[in-house]
Every structure is written in structure tokens, then in C-alpha cells.
Design an enzyme around this catalytic site. Structure first.
Site, PDB file in Angstrom:
ATOM      1  N   CYS A 112       0.881  -1.170  -0.158  1.00 37.55           N
ATOM      2  CA  CYS A 112      -0.107  -0.005  -0.082  1.00 37.55           C
ATOM      3  C   CYS A 112       0.951   1.312   0.032  1.00 37.55           C
ATOM      4  O   CYS A 112       1.365   1.516  -0.811  1.00 37.55           O
ATOM      5  CB  CYS A 112      -1.226  -0.134   1.219  1.00 37.55           C
ATOM      6  SG  CYS A 112      -2.329   1.254   0.862  1.00 37.55           S
ATOM      7  N   HIS A 220      -3.626  -5.119   0.252  1.00 37.21           N
ATOM      8  CA  HIS A 220      -3.384  -5.640   1.490  1.00 37.21           C
ATOM      9  C   HIS A 220      -3.259  -7.149   1.942  1.00 37.21           C
ATOM     10  O   HIS A 220      -4.230  -7.737   2.492  1.00 37.21           O
ATOM     11  CB  HIS A 220      -4.134  -4.812   2.525  1.00 37.21           C
ATOM     12  CG  HIS A 220      -4.183  -3.469   2.829  1.00 37.21           C
ATOM     13  ND1 HIS A 220      -3.522  -2.786   3.611  1.00 37.21           N
ATOM     14  CD2 HIS A 220      -4.802  -2.310   1.705  1.00 37.21           C
ATOM     15  CE1 HIS A 220      -3.318  -1.548   3.614  1.00 37.21           C
ATOM     16  NE2 HIS A 220      -4.120  -1.175   2.288  1.00 37.21           N
ATOM     17  N   GLU A 222      -1.834  -8.520   4.111  1.00 34.51           N
ATOM     18  CA  GLU A 222      -1.616  -8.706   5.468  1.00 34.51           C
ATOM     19  C   GLU A 222      -2.872  -8.730   6.195  1.00 34.51           C
ATOM     20  O   GLU A 222      -3.035  -9.336   7.367  1.00 34.51           O
ATOM     21  CB  GLU A 222      -0.782  -7.619   6.248  1.00 34.51           C
ATOM     22  CG  GLU A 222      -1.523  -6.356   6.608  1.00 34.51           C
ATOM     23  CD  GLU A 222      -2.149  -5.387   5.580  1.00 34.51           C
ATOM     24  OE1 GLU A 222      -3.013  -4.738   5.863  1.00 34.51           O
ATOM     25  OE2 GLU A 222      -1.546  -5.661   4.406  1.00 34.51           O
TER      26      GLU A 222
END
Length: 246
Positions: A112, A220, A222
Site C-alpha cells: 500500500c 493488503h 496482511e
């Protein structure tokens, strides 16, 4: 038992209570440590007190994370004020880190804001209309959506045939979350596109500057990585890079 590689994760300057703190959102650290199978150290964004060159040689790689702040427009030659919040000390530290990591031939990964930062540090630009342009998909959920709901906003990305991600996933496309108001304007020289959104916006890139493995994505991985094999693959690539296998 052999020692695991050590990943440096950049911190942000964020207000906690009435004071400024060095922060890393846990999901970035835990996803990387678990699925890249590594230890980690937080890199303070305090460029007045330390140099990136002092620490990069002690790390096996660096991850630049996402965060609510944006890169200051002046960093990519835009004279306008832009939209904050900004974190100028992180901007300074990340610029030093990108240069030092590449010089040391260490892996550099971005997510990001980190994806946007690396592009800027290497001479690229950003655009700030990725959820306001009629020419593009809406790359962020509508205003008023709850926090978890922002990450439910998805779109497809097409992987470049023969690229690192296409090889890792064994698929021509992925469905990814999309939580960004800014994106790539001009891609920096030397970066190879790994994925594009259907509107043509670059969503991932890779490179090997000075032999250093570099891979960054706009989405993203994660987010809820423990429940998402696709996300784990990104961190598996990070783990391979930290071990000199990529």
C-alpha cells in the site's frame, strides 16, 4: 536450531494520547513473521537521530507497510498541497531506506503506502484520484463504510504473464482488496509491472536494482492473512527473499 532471518519493518509517527509514538500496526508484523517465518525489528522513522545506513547491514530485508498517512506531494514534484495526513519523517526515512537497502543488495518489499513510497523514491509519481476519477474503478470503499467493510471492497487484478506473481500464483488473475485513494501515476524507471487493475492502474511491480529483490503490491495481503492462502503466498515470497532464494 538455525536462526531465522530478521526483517526490518518501518514505523510511522502517530499520536498516542498526547504524545507522538513510533507505531507499526500489528497485522503487518504478525503476517510477515508468521508467513515469511522470520523475526522482526521495528525501524523508527526518526531521521534526525539515525541513518538508514547504520542499520540496513544488520537486517536481512525491509518491509515498507501501509498506513493512513500519504506521501507528501513535493516528494514527487507536485506543487499542490495534496491531502493529508502526512508523515514527513517517515518520508525521509523511507527514502534513505530504499537507497540503503538497494545499495546493500537486501530484499525490499512494500504494501500500500510502501508500494507508493518505493515508486516515489525511485523517481516515479502518484495520482490522487483513484476513487474520484470517472476513468478508473473506485479503488476505495464508499465513505461511511465501517473499518472492516473497507477491506471487503475488492476488484480483480490481471497478472503479467511470466512475471514473479504469475509464476507464484499459477493463475492469470487475482481478486484483491482495494483500500487506497492514491496510486501510481508514472511508474519509476526500472520497475516491471506485475499486475494491473481492469482500468489499467498498476497494482504490483517488481525489480532487481543492484541485484536486490524488490516486490510491492497496492493491496493488503496482511489483512486476515491467516485465513487467506493467496495473501500468505506474498509473505512466502518475502521469506524466500530474506533467505536469498528469490
Amino acid at each position: 536450531m538455525s536462526q531465522r532471518p530478521v526483517l526490518g519493518i518501518i514505523a510511522c509517527n502517530r499520536t498516542v494520547g498526547t504524545e507522538v509514538a513510533q507505531t507499526v500496526i500489528n497485522r503487518y508484523a504478525t503476517a510477515a513473521m508468521r508467513h515469511a517465518d522470520c523475526a522482526a525489528l521495528i525501524i523508527p522513522s526518526l531521521p534526525d537521530y539515525m541513518r538508514a545506513t547504520e542499520i540496513v547491514g544488520r537486517l536481512d530485508g525491509v518491509l515498507l507497510t501501509g498506513t493512513p498517512s500519504n506521501v507528501e506531494p513535493a516528494r514527487y514534484g507536485d506543487p499542490s498541497e495534496g491531502e493529508g495526513p502526512f508523515d514527513p519523517d517517515r518520508d525521509r526515512m523511507m527514502t534513505e531506506l530504499v537507497e540503503a537497502v538497494i545499495a546493500a543488495q537486501r530484499p525490499l518489499f512494500g504494501i500500500c503506502r510502501g508500494f507508493q513510497e518505493i515508486n516515489v523514491a525511485l523517481g516515479g509519481t502518484l495520482r490522487r484520484d483513484t476513487s474520484a476519477s470517472d476513468e478508473l474503478l473506485h479503488h476505495h470503499a464508499p465513505d461511511g463504510v465501517g473499518f472492516d467493510g473497507m477491506f471487503d471492497h475488492h476488484h480483480q487484478v490481471d497478472l503479467v504473464e511470466g512475471g514473479l506473481l504469475a509464476s507464484a500464483y499459477g493463475a492469470p488473475s487475482l481478486d484483491v482488496n482495494s483500500v487506497h485513494y492514491q496510486g501510481i501515476g508514472a511508474l519509476a524507471d526500472g520497475l516491471a509491472v506485475e499486475a494491473r487493475a481492469p482500468d489499467g492502474l498498476v497494482e504490483a511491480y517488481s525489480a532487481r536494482p543492484n541485484g536486490a529483490p524488490l516486490l510491492a503490491v497496492q493491496w493488503h495481503p496482511e489483512w486476515q492473512a491467516d485465513a487467506n492462502d493467496q495473501s500468505q503466498t506474498y509473505f512466502h515470497l518475502l521469506g524466500r527473499a530474506l533467505r536469498g532464494e528469490l
